[in-house]
Write a protein that holds these residues in place. Structure first.
Motif, PDB file in Angstrom:
ATOM      1  N   LEU A   1       0.837  -1.204   0.000  1.00  0.00           N
ATOM      2  CA  LEU A   1       0.000   0.000   0.000  1.00  0.00           C
ATOM      3  C   LEU A   1       0.872   1.254   0.000  1.00  0.00           C
ATOM      4  CD1 LEU A   1      -2.971   1.017   0.183  1.00  0.00           C
ATOM      5  CD2 LEU A   1      -2.433   1.512   2.554  1.00  0.00           C
ATOM      6  N   PHE A   2       1.889   1.277   0.889  1.00  0.00           N
ATOM      7  CA  PHE A   2       2.718   2.480   0.993  1.00  0.00           C
ATOM      8  C   PHE A   2       3.525   2.696  -0.290  1.00  0.00           C
ATOM      9  CE2 PHE A   2       2.983   2.896   5.925  1.00  0.00           C
ATOM     10  CZ  PHE A   2       1.626   3.151   5.935  1.00  0.00           C
TER      11      PHE A   2
ATOM     12  N   MET B   1       1.185   4.006  -3.017  1.00  0.00           N
ATOM     13  CA  MET B   1       0.758   5.401  -2.913  1.00  0.00           C
ATOM     14  C   MET B   1       1.953   6.340  -3.105  1.00  0.00           C
ATOM     15  SD  MET B   1      -0.049   5.999   1.111  1.00  0.00           S
ATOM     16  CE  MET B   1       1.267   6.474   2.257  1.00  0.00           C
ATOM     17  N   LEU B   2       3.155   5.884  -2.731  1.00  0.00           N
ATOM     18  CA  LEU B   2       4.325   6.748  -2.868  1.00  0.00           C
ATOM     19  C   LEU B   2       4.748   6.958  -4.323  1.00  0.00           C
ATOM     20  CD1 LEU B   2       6.566   5.749   0.148  1.00  0.00           C
ATOM     21  CD2 LEU B   2       5.453   7.931  -0.231  1.00  0.00           C
TER      22      LEU B   2
ATOM     23  N   ARG C   1       3.162   8.381  -6.288  1.00  0.00           N
ATOM     24  CA  ARG C   1       2.718   9.731  -6.605  1.00  0.00           C
ATOM     25  C   ARG C   1       3.529  10.802  -5.878  1.00  0.00           C
ATOM     26  NH1 ARG C   1      -2.104  11.630  -5.586  1.00  0.00           N
ATOM     27  NH2 ARG C   1      -3.014  10.225  -4.073  1.00  0.00           N
ATOM     28  N   ALA C   2       4.486  10.369  -5.036  1.00  0.00           N
ATOM     29  CA  ALA C   2       5.198  11.337  -4.202  1.00  0.00           C
ATOM     30  C   ALA C   2       6.633  11.523  -4.677  1.00  0.00           C
ATOM     31  CB  ALA C   2       5.195  10.866  -2.755  1.00  0.00           C
ATOM     32  N   LYS C   3       7.211  12.642  -4.244  1.00  0.00           N
ATOM     33  CA  LYS C   3       8.640  12.851  -4.494  1.00  0.00           C
ATOM     34  C   LYS C   3       9.423  12.127  -3.392  1.00  0.00           C
ATOM     35  CE  LYS C   3       8.666  17.372  -4.596  1.00  0.00           C
ATOM     36  NZ  LYS C   3       9.243  18.704  -4.671  1.00  0.00           N
ATOM     37  N   SER C   4      10.718  12.060  -3.519  1.00  0.00           N
ATOM     38  CA  SER C   4      11.630  11.387  -2.564  1.00  0.00           C
ATOM     39  C   SER C   4      11.092  10.055  -2.068  1.00  0.00           C
ATOM     40  CB  SER C   4      11.960  12.234  -1.344  1.00  0.00           C
ATOM     41  OG  SER C   4      11.497  13.520  -1.416  1.00  0.00           O
TER      42      SER C   4
ATOM     43  N   LEU D   1      11.362   7.839   1.517  1.00  0.00           N
ATOM     44  CA  LEU D   1      10.149   7.906   2.340  1.00  0.00           C
ATOM     45  C   LEU D   1       9.577   6.517   2.629  1.00  0.00           C
ATOM     46  CD1 LEU D   1       8.343  11.080   0.966  1.00  0.00           C
ATOM     47  CD2 LEU D   1       9.226  10.732   3.266  1.00  0.00           C
TER      48      LEU D   1
ATOM     49  N   LEU E   1       8.264   5.440   6.365  1.00  0.00           N
ATOM     50  CA  LEU E   1       6.863   5.177   6.702  1.00  0.00           C
ATOM     51  C   LEU E   1       6.644   3.728   7.119  1.00  0.00           C
ATOM     52  CD1 LEU E   1       5.018   6.894   3.706  1.00  0.00           C
ATOM     53  CD2 LEU E   1       5.729   7.915   5.836  1.00  0.00           C
TER      54      LEU E   1
ATOM     55  N   LEU F   1      -6.622   6.471  -1.674  1.00  0.00           N
ATOM     56  CA  LEU F   1      -5.210   6.861  -1.690  1.00  0.00           C
ATOM     57  C   LEU F   1      -4.651   6.957  -3.107  1.00  0.00           C
ATOM     58  CD1 LEU F   1      -3.649   4.916   1.299  1.00  0.00           C
ATOM     59  CD2 LEU F   1      -3.817   7.380   1.033  1.00  0.00           C
TER      60      LEU F   1
ATOM     61  N   THR G   1      -6.450   7.799  -5.749  1.00  0.00           N
ATOM     62  CA  THR G   1      -7.201   8.753  -6.568  1.00  0.00           C
ATOM     63  C   THR G   1      -6.559  10.128  -6.445  1.00  0.00           C
ATOM     64  OG1 THR G   1      -9.151   7.490  -5.943  1.00  0.00           O
ATOM     65  CG2 THR G   1      -9.527   9.575  -7.074  1.00  0.00           C
ATOM     66  N   GLU G   2      -6.235  10.716  -7.580  1.00  0.00           N
ATOM     67  CA  GLU G   2      -5.564  12.021  -7.517  1.00  0.00           C
ATOM     68  C   GLU G   2      -6.562  13.145  -7.258  1.00  0.00           C
ATOM     69  OE1 GLU G   2      -2.634  12.759 -10.654  1.00  0.00           O
ATOM     70  OE2 GLU G   2      -2.208  10.617 -10.522  1.00  0.00           O
TER      71      GLU G   2
ATOM     72  N   LEU H   1      -9.743  11.360   4.177  1.00  0.00           N
ATOM     73  CA  LEU H   1      -9.513  10.368   3.131  1.00  0.00           C
ATOM     74  C   LEU H   1     -10.818   9.964   2.448  1.00  0.00           C
ATOM     75  CD1 LEU H   1      -6.897   9.160   2.273  1.00  0.00           C
ATOM     76  CD2 LEU H   1      -7.268   7.268   3.815  1.00  0.00           C
TER      77      LEU H   1
ATOM     78  N   ALA I   1       7.247  10.618  10.672  1.00  0.00           N
ATOM     79  CA  ALA I   1       7.167  10.153   9.281  1.00  0.00           C
ATOM     80  C   ALA I   1       6.022  10.855   8.549  1.00  0.00           C
ATOM     81  CB  ALA I   1       6.970   8.636   9.243  1.00  0.00           C
TER      82      ALA I   1
ATOM     83  N   TYR J   1       8.128  16.577   2.325  1.00  0.00           N
ATOM     84  CA  TYR J   1       8.977  16.232   1.186  1.00  0.00           C
ATOM     85  C   TYR J   1       8.277  15.427   0.096  1.00  0.00           C
ATOM     86  CZ  TYR J   1      12.479  17.880   4.394  1.00  0.00           C
ATOM     87  OH  TYR J   1      13.179  18.659   5.265  1.00  0.00           O
ATOM     88  N   GLY J   2       7.001  15.086   0.324  1.00  0.00           N
ATOM     89  CA  GLY J   2       6.308  14.217  -0.631  1.00  0.00           C
ATOM     90  C   GLY J   2       5.828  14.910  -1.892  1.00  0.00           C
ATOM     91  N   GLY J   3       5.905  16.251  -1.930  1.00  0.00           N
ATOM     92  CA  GLY J   3       5.433  16.964  -3.111  1.00  0.00           C
ATOM     93  C   GLY J   3       3.927  17.140  -3.098  1.00  0.00           C
ATOM     94  N   PRO J   4       3.364  17.635  -4.228  1.00  0.00           N
ATOM     95  CA  PRO J   4       1.929  17.907  -4.249  1.00  0.00           C
ATOM     96  C   PRO J   4       1.107  16.631  -4.057  1.00  0.00           C
ATOM     97  CG  PRO J   4       2.976  18.395  -6.381  1.00  0.00           C
ATOM     98  CD  PRO J   4       4.052  17.988  -5.470  1.00  0.00           C
TER      99      PRO J   4
ATOM    100  N   LYS K   1      -2.817  13.641   1.229  1.00  0.00           N
ATOM    101  CA  LYS K   1      -3.708  12.493   1.189  1.00  0.00           C
ATOM    102  C   LYS K   1      -2.963  11.217   1.592  1.00  0.00           C
ATOM    103  CE  LYS K   1      -7.696  11.739  -1.525  1.00  0.00           C
ATOM    104  NZ  LYS K   1      -8.268  11.849  -2.860  1.00  0.00           N
ATOM    105  N   LEU K   2      -1.742  11.083   1.090  1.00  0.00           N
ATOM    106  CA  LEU K   2      -0.943   9.908   1.429  1.00  0.00           C
ATOM    107  C   LEU K   2      -0.648   9.908   2.920  1.00  0.00           C
ATOM    108  CD1 LEU K   2       1.583  10.063  -1.533  1.00  0.00           C
ATOM    109  CD2 LEU K   2      -0.763   9.253  -1.508  1.00  0.00           C
TER     110      LEU K   2
ATOM    111  N   VAL L   1      -1.122   7.260   6.312  1.00  0.00           N
ATOM    112  CA  VAL L   1      -0.110   6.921   7.324  1.00  0.00           C
ATOM    113  C   VAL L   1      -0.667   7.167   8.726  1.00  0.00           C
ATOM    114  CG1 VAL L   1       2.174   7.499   8.197  1.00  0.00           C
ATOM    115  CG2 VAL L   1       1.778   7.392   5.743  1.00  0.00           C
TER     116      VAL L   1
END
Lengths: 231, 223
Positions: free
Chosen positions: A156-157, A160-161, A163-166, A170, A174, A228, A230-231, B68, B127, B134-137, B141-142, B146
């Motif tokens: 899951l993590f 979902m990540l 869609r994330a930076k770094s 991360l 997490l 999670l 869905t944008e 969420l 976390a 740092y996760g960006g746009p 939601k993410l 957590v």
């Protein structure tokens, strides 16, 4: 209802088969992750072997920490692949249950982790002459339920990540706080099976705890995957 | 979900300030604990801080769930405010805990169930904040996921650390409080609760205003 459940598992099966097929062409994740897990075991050997003998009970910790690290690496790589040419977006756009896609990815990751587990247990048994399979049902049960718990949260993590930076850094940040109960139960359950005076009741307790963890977190993951992703 | 009114906020600040001013007196007047003596007085600050951390964790977890599934931005603003407070109060608890442990048990970190649970929750919510930063746009939601997972993890961490620790020598548990100590103790809990509410309200207002500012900026740019 019965038909939709069949559909659900058919989609999950197809997603898993797709992942297995991609992996079987290069075997990249399998080879690199297994080799990494074996190197982890080697590094731990230098830390926990005194005068040719492992520190009492160190094997249990080595197995689970090597699995967690290797699992984390595999998770990151498995989803990195989905980012090429927006493959994940295509998958999510398919007119199927999102939860079924999650289950498919989860099964693929678990299959990979099982293969890595075989490598880790082989090397730990070899280096430390540990008899892990004195109580095969309990040990395999612990491994299986621990793998499910770790993979559920991890899939899951990692999903979902995407869609994330770094995301590379991360994911472990997490993942570990949430999977602490699995690691505590895995290490201590294994320890209670391999120690000189095995404690089967304790091992059963840890197995029950991880199974309960699996049920709760699998439900949570299936429930949150849709919002999670869905944008 | 409407924010706290300004008047309630001011009232809480006054009540909190008075309670914190009186607290040291009450603590000084309370009898010393029989075996630990003066050191045990840390309990009046340490335990309420720990209660507040838990309150923050549950507020953040529930608000994240609402965000969420319902997509309410207010819920997310409440969640991030609570998460920061969870980390702050957690840090206070994790600083005062080892001070007490060193004197009463001789070690800085006794690996007892509550301290360890607090550490793991602290990591979980750090976390959460790292992901938001740092996760960006879209990382809010993410992060909500957590927080929700962190909240559901509390009983599992508690049980697993508890059983794991019973394999080792037990550490002495803080004895049940006699009446003369319970009064000042609950006084401190309420004082911390007012502080918590003031901080949560203030932090939320900041988030609300930030959101409003963003909205105005968007509207201006569109014109």
């Amino acid at each position: 209802m019965a038909v939709s459940l069949v559909d659900f598992f058919r989609v999950a099966w197809l997603v898993m088969r797709k992942d297995v097929r991609i992996e079987s062409r290069s075997r990249e994740v399998l080879y690199t992750t297994s080799f990494f897990a074996a190197s982890c075991v080697l590094v731990f050997s230098f830390a926990f072997v005194r005068a040719g003998r492992p520190v009492d009970g160190a094997e249990a910790g080595i197995v689970w920490v090597a699995l967690a690290y290797a699992g984390q690496l595999a998770l990151g790589r498995a989803f990195e692949r989905e980012l090429h040419q927006d493959a994940l977006r295509g998958l999510l756009l398919a007119p199927v249950e999102r939860a079924a896609i999650f289950v498919g990815k989860l099964l693929g990751i678990m299959l990979l982790m099982v293969l890595v587990e075989a490598v880790v247990i082989f090397f730990v048994s070899l280096f430390f002459s540990t008899a892990f399979f004195e109580y095969p049902v309990l040990f395999v049960g612990l491994l299986a339920s621990g793998t499910i718990g770790f993979a559920v949260v991890g899939t899951l993590f990692a999903a979902m990540l995407t869609r994330a930076k770094s995301r590379a850094v991360l994911l472990p940040v997490l993942l570990y706080p949430v999977t602490v109960p699995v690691l505590i139960a895995g290490v201590n359950g294994t320890l209670s099976l391999i120690q000189a005076d095995p404690n089967l009741d304790l091992a059963r307790f840890w197995l029950a705890l991880v199974t309960f963890f699996d049920v709760v977190f699998l439900t949570l993951a299936l429930w949150t995957f849709e919002p999670l992703m869905t944008e | 979900m409407t924010g706290m009114s300004r008047r309630t906020q001011t009232l809480l600040i006054i009540v909190g300030a008075v309670m914190f001013a009186v607290a040291p007196l009450l603590i000084a007047l309370a009898p010393n604990e029989a075996t630990m003596g003066l050191v045990a007085k840390i309990v009046y600050f340490h335990v309420p801080v720990w209660f507040m951390m838990f309150l923050a964790v549950f507020i953040c977890g529930i608000a994240s769930g609402v965000y969420l599934f319902k997509g309410l931005p207010e819920a997310d603003r409440l969640a991030v405010s609570a998460a920061e407070l969870a980390v702050l109060f957690g840090f206070m608890g994790l600083t005062t805990g080892p001070l007490w442990a060193r004197v009463s048990w001789g070690v800085w970190w006794p690996w007892d169930v509550r301290t360890t649970l607090a550490l793991i929750l602290e990591m979980n919510f750090v976390a959460y904040l790292l992901l938001r930063k740092y996760g960006g746009p879209g990382a809010e939601k993410l992060a909500a996921g957590v927080a929700l997972f962190g909240m559901f993890n509390v009983p599992f961490v508690y049980v697993s650390v508890n059983v794991w620790r019973t394999l080792h020598p037990e550490t002495t548990v803080v004895p049940t409080l006699p009446a003369a100590m319970a009064g000042p103790f609950w006084w401190c809990v309420v004082a911390y609760l007012t502080l918590f509410l003031v901080m949560l309200g203030g932090r939320r207002r900041l988030e609300d205003q930030r959101a409003k500012l963003d909205e105005l900026r968007f509207a201006y740019e569109e014109e």
